[in-house]
Design a protein around this motif. Structure first.
Motif, PDB file in Angstrom:
ATOM      1  N   UNK A 218       0.831  -1.197   0.000  1.00  0.00           N
ATOM      2  CA  UNK A 218       0.000   0.000   0.000  1.00  0.00           C
ATOM      3  C   UNK A 218       0.867   1.249   0.000  1.00  0.00           C
ATOM      4  N   UNK A 219       0.233   2.372  -0.330  1.00  0.00           N
ATOM      5  CA  UNK A 219       0.871   3.683  -0.296  1.00  0.00           C
ATOM      6  C   UNK A 219       0.026   4.592   0.575  1.00  0.00           C
ATOM      7  N   UNK A 220       0.676   5.395   1.403  1.00  0.00           N
ATOM      8  CA  UNK A 220      -0.057   6.312   2.270  1.00  0.00           C
ATOM      9  C   UNK A 220      -0.568   7.492   1.452  1.00  0.00           C
ATOM     10  N   UNK A 221      -1.874   7.715   1.499  1.00  0.00           N
ATOM     11  CA  UNK A 221      -2.476   8.851   0.797  1.00  0.00           C
ATOM     12  C   UNK A 221      -2.033  10.146   1.486  1.00  0.00           C
ATOM     13  N   UNK A 222      -1.440  11.097   0.740  1.00  0.00           N
ATOM     14  CA  UNK A 222      -0.912  12.308   1.370  1.00  0.00           C
ATOM     15  C   UNK A 222      -1.972  13.224   1.969  1.00  0.00           C
ATOM     16  N   UNK A 223      -3.208  13.068   1.551  1.00  0.00           N
ATOM     17  CA  UNK A 223      -4.283  13.935   2.058  1.00  0.00           C
ATOM     18  C   UNK A 223      -4.970  13.314   3.264  1.00  0.00           C
ATOM     19  N   UNK A 224      -5.427  12.067   3.095  1.00  0.00           N
ATOM     20  CA  UNK A 224      -6.186  11.424   4.167  1.00  0.00           C
ATOM     21  C   UNK A 224      -5.283  10.784   5.217  1.00  0.00           C
ATOM     22  N   UNK A 225      -4.056  10.422   4.803  1.00  0.00           N
ATOM     23  CA  UNK A 225      -3.141   9.769   5.726  1.00  0.00           C
ATOM     24  C   UNK A 225      -3.388   8.284   5.875  1.00  0.00           C
ATOM     25  N   UNK A 226      -4.341   7.738   5.129  1.00  0.00           N
ATOM     26  CA  UNK A 226      -4.634   6.308   5.194  1.00  0.00           C
ATOM     27  C   UNK A 226      -3.848   5.556   4.124  1.00  0.00           C
ATOM     28  N   UNK A 290       6.012  17.190   0.438  1.00  0.00           N
ATOM     29  CA  UNK A 290       4.668  17.738   0.357  1.00  0.00           C
ATOM     30  C   UNK A 290       4.393  18.631   1.552  1.00  0.00           C
ATOM     31  N   UNK A 291       3.286  19.374   1.499  1.00  0.00           N
ATOM     32  CA  UNK A 291       2.998  20.323   2.570  1.00  0.00           C
ATOM     33  C   UNK A 291       1.611  20.122   3.171  1.00  0.00           C
ATOM     34  N   UNK A 292       1.039  18.930   3.002  1.00  0.00           N
ATOM     35  CA  UNK A 292      -0.264  18.673   3.622  1.00  0.00           C
ATOM     36  C   UNK A 292      -0.074  18.465   5.121  1.00  0.00           C
ATOM     37  N   UNK A 293      -1.150  18.649   5.862  1.00  0.00           N
ATOM     38  CA  UNK A 293      -1.071  18.475   7.319  1.00  0.00           C
ATOM     39  C   UNK A 293      -0.734  17.034   7.673  1.00  0.00           C
ATOM     40  N   UNK A 294      -1.205  16.087   6.854  1.00  0.00           N
ATOM     41  CA  UNK A 294      -0.920  14.672   7.116  1.00  0.00           C
ATOM     42  C   UNK A 294       0.570  14.391   6.991  1.00  0.00           C
ATOM     43  N   UNK A 295       1.177  14.909   5.923  1.00  0.00           N
ATOM     44  CA  UNK A 295       2.606  14.699   5.728  1.00  0.00           C
ATOM     45  C   UNK A 295       3.410  15.399   6.816  1.00  0.00           C
TER      46      UNK A 295
END
Length: 386
Positions: A218-226, A290-295
């Motif tokens: 799997x790959x971690x989605x940069x937006x949802x963090x899942x 990346x600069x999302x809150x999850x990342x």
């Protein structure tokens, strides 16, 4: 390889209940009651409780833990000398032991039929002729595992060797954990390969033990963090979480840290990865970008991923290289080789040349271990190594 426990139904149920109660006490910050419950379970004959109690005691008073495990061995509790050797070798930062002491504990367990100790000794001593002594023991106590784990060229007949010769071979093998035949490939990202860093037994063992636990990568989605399956990355993997760590896995982590020069507390969990024909991982960065809150939240767990360490467990017939498109470099997957490269520079800036891929496997299959190393201490590193 499970530790033997009592077979009578009622004591087993009683001790399991005590262990569950003990775990609940530790989770509720009541260690004294937890320890008392573990002692009751241990006294009732639970080998699992003995080992659990020893691990707790080790964090408080190492000599007392070592003494306790020795006493439990005298009481007939199997696995205690193996645990003492494991604690000393991988977790005793004061190095308050000698290689002879480690060998003695493992040897005593091995001749008594402990499979984990036999495999540990073979893995350390593989390059020595005297390792066939323990190959014969493995054949005696677990013929099926011997057939699966030992290469066809291994000699398994009994060997006439002395305890001194065995101990010396063990000590020499441990010293080899700090010695590597390195080939520098690229200085921009510190790309280095250590040839034949893992033994054949280590490679075979990791594939054999964990293959049944593989799940789709799997790959971690940069937006949802899942974590989600994504065609960008195919294949399968399993995380070697703390409960899976044994002599072989801990030894590989120690080799990785010695090779790449990082503190084990800075590592993320090691992953076992498998690729079948045509499976691959398209070009990507291992660094968190990346600069999302999850990342950004991921960086709180030890900072940026400064290093990547890979260990190839088999030789791929065709394809399966680790490629670096911006450098025009492809590193073939050769059994036992370890590879490392930097993802960021000394200032923490992303190294663009670290952009890499797992090329499609064209024939056969590909097995490897991966380890990401952060700038600072990780949750995993704290939990396992303190």
């Amino acid at each position: 390889m499970a530790i033997q426990t009592q077979t009578m139904n009622k004591p087993v149920m009683d001790t399991q209940s005590l262990i569950r109660q003990a775990i609940a006490c530790f989770n509720q910050n009541d260690p004294q009651q937890g320890k008392a419950l573990l002692q009751r379970a241990a006294d009732a004959g639970s080998a699992a409780a003995v080992l659990y109690y020893a691990d707790i005691l080790f964090k408080e008073d190492k000599p007392s833990a070592y003494k306790y495990l020795g006493q439990q061995w005298q009481r007939g509790v199997k696995g205690t000398l193996h645990r003492r050797a494991l604690l000393r070798c991988f977790f005793d930062k004061q190095n308050s032991y000698t290689n002879d002491v480690l060998f003695s504990d493992l040897h005593e367990e091995a001749i008594d039929g402990d499979i984990q100790s036999i495999v540990a000794l073979i893995s350390v001593m593989q390059c020595a002729d005297v390792s066939r002594y323990y190959c014969a023991l493995l054949q005696q106590f677990s013929p099926e595992l011997a057939q699966q784990l030992l290469h066809a060229s291994y000699t398994v007949q009994e060997a006439s060797v002395t305890s001194t010769e065995l101990s010396q071979a063990f000590s020499t093998g441990l010293q080899g954990w700090q010695q590597f035949n390195c080939e520098k490939i690229n200085s921009d990202i510190g790309l280095v390969v250590a040839k034949a860093a893992l033994t054949d037994i280590e490679c075979r063992y990791m594939m054999l033990r964990f293959s049944s636990l593989l799940q789709p990568s799997q790959i971690v989605d940069p937006v949802s963090g899942t974590a989600k399956q994504n065609p960008y990355r195919t294949g399968s993997m399993v995380a070697i979480v703390p409960e899976y760590l044994d002599w072989i896995a801990l030894g590989i982590e120690l080799k990785m840290s010695a090779f790449a020069g990082f503190a084990r507390q800075n590592g993320e969990v090691m992953n076992l990865i498998h690729y079948d024909v045509q499976q691959r991982y398209l070009p990507h960065f291992d660094a968190i970008v990346g600069d999302t809150s999850t990342l950004s939240s991921q960086l709180r767990n030890g900072g940026q991923r400064q290093l990547t360490v890979l260990a190839y467990l088999n030789t791929v017939s065709a394809g399966g290289e680790t490629s670096f498109p911006k450098l025009g470099i492809k590193v073939p997957a050769q059994a036992g080789d370890m590879l490392m490269f930097r993802n960021i520079d000394a200032a923490g800036k992303l190294l663009q040349a670290s952009y890499h891929a797992g090329e499609p496997v064209q024939a056969g299959e590909k097995w490897l271990l991966s380890k990401w190393v952060r700038q600072g201490v990780t949750d995993y590193g704290t939990f396992v190594y303190g």
